[in-house]
Design a protein around this motif. Sequence first.
Motif, PDB file in Angstrom:
ATOM      1  N   ILE A  12       0.824  -1.207   0.000  1.00  0.00           N
ATOM      2  CA  ILE A  12       0.000   0.000   0.000  1.00  0.00           C
ATOM      3  C   ILE A  12       0.855   1.253   0.000  1.00  0.00           C
ATOM      4  O   ILE A  12       1.785   1.381   0.802  1.00  0.00           O
ATOM      5  N   CYS A  13       0.523   2.186  -0.902  1.00  0.00           N
ATOM      6  CA  CYS A  13       1.077   3.543  -0.870  1.00  0.00           C
ATOM      7  C   CYS A  13      -0.105   4.489  -1.117  1.00  0.00           C
ATOM      8  O   CYS A  13      -1.250   4.101  -0.884  1.00  0.00           O
ATOM      9  N   ALA A  14       0.139   5.698  -1.572  1.00  0.00           N
ATOM     10  CA  ALA A  14      -0.947   6.662  -1.732  1.00  0.00           C
ATOM     11  C   ALA A  14      -1.649   6.527  -3.085  1.00  0.00           C
ATOM     12  O   ALA A  14      -2.860   6.334  -3.155  1.00  0.00           O
ATOM     13  N   GLU A  63       4.386   3.959   4.189  1.00  0.00           N
ATOM     14  CA  GLU A  63       4.598   4.991   5.206  1.00  0.00           C
ATOM     15  C   GLU A  63       3.548   4.868   6.308  1.00  0.00           C
ATOM     16  O   GLU A  63       2.486   4.282   6.114  1.00  0.00           O
ATOM     17  N   LYS A  64       3.853   5.478   7.438  1.00  0.00           N
ATOM     18  CA  LYS A  64       2.953   5.476   8.596  1.00  0.00           C
ATOM     19  C   LYS A  64       1.589   6.065   8.228  1.00  0.00           C
ATOM     20  O   LYS A  64       0.559   5.583   8.683  1.00  0.00           O
ATOM     21  N   ARG A  65       1.573   7.101   7.402  1.00  0.00           N
ATOM     22  CA  ARG A  65       0.291   7.732   7.038  1.00  0.00           C
ATOM     23  C   ARG A  65      -0.621   6.758   6.293  1.00  0.00           C
ATOM     24  O   ARG A  65      -1.842   6.820   6.412  1.00  0.00           O
ATOM     25  N   HIS A  66      -0.056   5.832   5.527  1.00  0.00           N
ATOM     26  CA  HIS A  66      -0.880   4.832   4.834  1.00  0.00           C
ATOM     27  C   HIS A  66      -1.475   3.851   5.847  1.00  0.00           C
ATOM     28  O   HIS A  66      -2.637   3.473   5.744  1.00  0.00           O
ATOM     29  N   GLY A  87       8.385   2.558   6.085  1.00  0.00           N
ATOM     30  CA  GLY A  87       9.072   3.840   6.199  1.00  0.00           C
ATOM     31  C   GLY A  87       9.798   4.245   4.924  1.00  0.00           C
ATOM     32  O   GLY A  87      10.858   4.861   4.975  1.00  0.00           O
ATOM     33  N   ILE A  88       9.224   3.913   3.776  1.00  0.00           N
ATOM     34  CA  ILE A  88       9.833   4.263   2.482  1.00  0.00           C
ATOM     35  C   ILE A  88       9.139   5.520   1.952  1.00  0.00           C
ATOM     36  O   ILE A  88       7.958   5.487   1.614  1.00  0.00           O
ATOM     37  N   PRO A  89       9.874   6.645   1.873  1.00  0.00           N
ATOM     38  CA  PRO A  89       9.266   7.900   1.434  1.00  0.00           C
ATOM     39  C   PRO A  89       8.942   7.903  -0.063  1.00  0.00           C
ATOM     40  O   PRO A  89       9.460   7.093  -0.833  1.00  0.00           O
ATOM     41  N   ASP A  90       8.100   8.837  -0.460  1.00  0.00           N
ATOM     42  CA  ASP A  90       7.646   8.968  -1.843  1.00  0.00           C
ATOM     43  C   ASP A  90       8.686   9.737  -2.658  1.00  0.00           C
ATOM     44  O   ASP A  90       8.471  10.873  -3.055  1.00  0.00           O
TER      45      ASP A  90
END
Length: 121
Positions: A12-14, A63-66, A87-90
């Motif tokens: 899952i990502c954005a 990421e935590k936000r997901h 913890g993999i940034p976009d």
Amino acid sequence: MSDARPLRVVFICAQNKLRSPTAEAVFRAGYDWEVASAGTNRDAETPLSRDLLEWADVAVCMEKRHRDVLRQKFRGTLPDDRILTLGIPDEYDYMDADLVTLLKRLVPGRLEGTRPRQEPA
């Protein structure tokens, strides 16, 4: 005779355009997993759904936000110990060599020992 099935993993990502589809492609072969990917945004290529989470044994969030969106919007679909955050940034393109290396380093160890959820009898 074993009725064991492969572990089902949703990444899952954005937007489901770069990171999670890369993870899906990387882990599609060579692992005893069934994989899918989705995005938390409404306009994602494949939006995250309750059906997809009910299919999955484990959700791997970039990421935590997901993870936070998953927990809030789909409360109770997967237990917290079945939701991992990498913890993999976009900041990577699709199939970026550094992203592929990072995924191969982080994901298998995090999923080691995870078993498919028991199917209702």
